[in-house]
Design an enzyme around this catalytic site. Sequence first.
Site, PDB file in Angstrom:
ATOM      1  N   SER A 261     -19.860 -20.652   4.905  1.00 34.55           N
ATOM      2  CA  SER A 261     -20.731 -21.112   5.976  1.00 34.55           C
ATOM      3  C   SER A 261     -21.567 -22.306   5.479  1.00 34.55           C
ATOM      4  O   SER A 261     -20.993 -23.322   5.095  1.00 34.55           O
ATOM      5  CB  SER A 261     -21.591 -19.949   6.470  1.00 34.55           C
ATOM      6  OG  SER A 261     -22.132 -20.227   7.747  1.00 34.55           O
ATOM      7  N   ASP A 372     -13.287 -17.716  14.631  1.00 37.80           N
ATOM      8  CA  ASP A 372     -14.672 -17.990  14.241  1.00 37.80           C
ATOM      9  C   ASP A 372     -15.321 -18.852  15.320  1.00 37.80           C
ATOM     10  O   ASP A 372     -14.897 -19.988  15.552  1.00 37.80           O
ATOM     11  CB  ASP A 372     -14.667 -18.719  12.895  1.00 37.80           C
ATOM     12  CG  ASP A 372     -16.060 -18.920  12.317  1.00 37.80           C
ATOM     13  OD1 ASP A 372     -17.050 -18.755  13.051  1.00 37.80           O
ATOM     14  OD2 ASP A 372     -16.141 -19.262  11.117  1.00 37.80           O
ATOM     15  N   HIS A 403     -15.707 -15.284  11.505  1.00 35.30           N
ATOM     16  CA  HIS A 403     -16.529 -16.047  10.568  1.00 35.30           C
ATOM     17  C   HIS A 403     -16.652 -15.353   9.211  1.00 35.30           C
ATOM     18  O   HIS A 403     -16.845 -16.014   8.190  1.00 35.30           O
ATOM     19  CB  HIS A 403     -17.918 -16.261  11.173  1.00 35.30           C
ATOM     20  CG  HIS A 403     -18.790 -17.198  10.394  1.00 35.30           C
ATOM     21  ND1 HIS A 403     -18.451 -18.519  10.154  1.00 35.30           N
ATOM     22  CD2 HIS A 403     -20.001 -17.014   9.786  1.00 35.30           C
ATOM     23  CE1 HIS A 403     -19.404 -19.105   9.449  1.00 35.30           C
ATOM     24  NE2 HIS A 403     -20.346 -18.208   9.205  1.00 35.30           N
TER      25      HIS A 403
END
Length: 438
Positions: A261, A372, A403
Site C-alpha cells: 500500500s 482491490d 487489497h
Amino acid sequence: MRKVRSMIVIACVCLFLFSQLVSSEEGLKKKAETFLMHLKNEEFERAFDQFNDEMKKAMPPKKLEKTWNEVVFKLGELHSLGESGLLEEGGYQIVLQTCDFEKGRIDVKIVFDEEGEIAGLWFLPHLESHPYECPEYANKDLFMEGELIFGVKGWELPGNLTMPKKGKNLPVVVLVHGSGPNDRDETLGPNKPFKDLAYGLSSRGIAVFRYDKRTKVYPNKIDVFNLTVEQETIEDALAAIDFVRATDGIDEDRVFLLGHSLGGQLVPEIGGRDERLSGVVVMAGSARPLEEAILEQIEYIAKLDGKITKDEEREIERIRKQVRLIKEHKVGEEELVLGVPGRYWYDLQKRDPIKSALALNCPMLVLQGKRDYQVTWEDYNLWKEGLSAKKGVAFRLYSDLNHLFMGGEGRPTPEEYSIPNHVDERVINDLAGWILSN
C-alpha cells in the site's frame, strides 16, 4: 453497513498528540462515557472542555462538531454504549469504548493525559477478537521467531524476525507497512497479512523482518504537524535494512525490501537510498497521489448499494473540495485536511514512485490484486507502462485477490476485511520463487 466501516476508516485517518497518562480505571471510563454523552447531546462546548491544551488547539468546538456529524451521517444516531476497556499502549492508558449506532457498531478510542484530560481521539471499526491461525501453507516447525529491538536513536522499535531453521547465509525480506499506525503484522480486523507473509516465506527458506510502526509505538512523541513520510516510514525502513544486514545468519548481500500500500508506493525511493539491496517488491502500491485514491474509495463505497443519496453526494463533494485544495496548495501546512496536515500532503506530492523505480539498480517485482478497490489495477497499469522499458522488472496480477492479497468473489467490499482469511498461497509462492532466484 458496507459503506459505514470503510468510510469511517478513510475519513478518520486521525493523528493526534498525546501526553503521559495516569488515572484510575473507573474514573477514566466514566470520563469517556461523559464525553460521549456530550457528543450525543450535541453539547460540543462541554465536550471540548474535557480536552487538554494540545487537543483544544487541534480540535476546536466547530471541528469537533464537524467530526461528530460525519460519524452520525454515516452511522445514524448513537443508541447506546457497550463494553469498555482500559488499554496500555507504550505505557499510556486508553479507554476503548464500544458504541452502538443506528446503522452499526464502532469503537471509540479516547486517550487521557496525566491530568485526566482527553489527549487523543479515534473513531474506529469495531473489531471482534479472533485468535490467529497459522495458514496451511506455513509450517512453524521449519522456522524460529524472536522479538528484537532496533531503530533510530530515540525512536527504537520492536519487531519480529522469523528465521528458517535450516540453511546458512539466508536471504531476508524487510516488510514496510501501509498508512496509519500499523503494528508489525499490519493487522486489519481478524487478518494479519504481514504475519502470513513472514510465516509463509520463512517456511520456504527466507527470513523475514517485520516491526511496529513508529506512529504506533510513539504516539505521544510524534509532532503531528511536522510529520512527513520521512519520519513515518522511510527512516525506520532504512534502519531495519541496516539492522538485518548485521544480524547473524543473514546473507548481507541478499537483503530484499517489500512494501504494501503506502509502503509499496515508497519502497522504490527507499531502495534508491541503499544500493546494496538485492530487490524491491511493490504490493498494491499506488502510482497516483494518495488524495486521489481516498476520493476514489469514498465514491466507490457510496455506489456499492447501487445508489447515491443526497447526503452521500454532499459528503463526496466535501471530500472533492478538500482534494482540490490539496492539489492547488491552498491548505495551510499545519491545517488538518482528510485527517492529516497540509505539510504531509505537500511532502508526499514531491515523491514520484515510478521515477524512483526507474532509477533503481536492482530487480523489482510488482504485485496487484484485481479485486482491490483501494489501489486499483489502474495503478498496476501505470506501473507497467512507466516501467515498460526497464529491465529486471516482473509483474503479477491476481484476478480474485483484494487489497490484502486475500481471495474473494464478486464485487469487493469493505466487509471482506472483517472476515478471517490469509494471504493467498500463490502470492507466497511467487514471492519465494522470485526472491530465491535473485
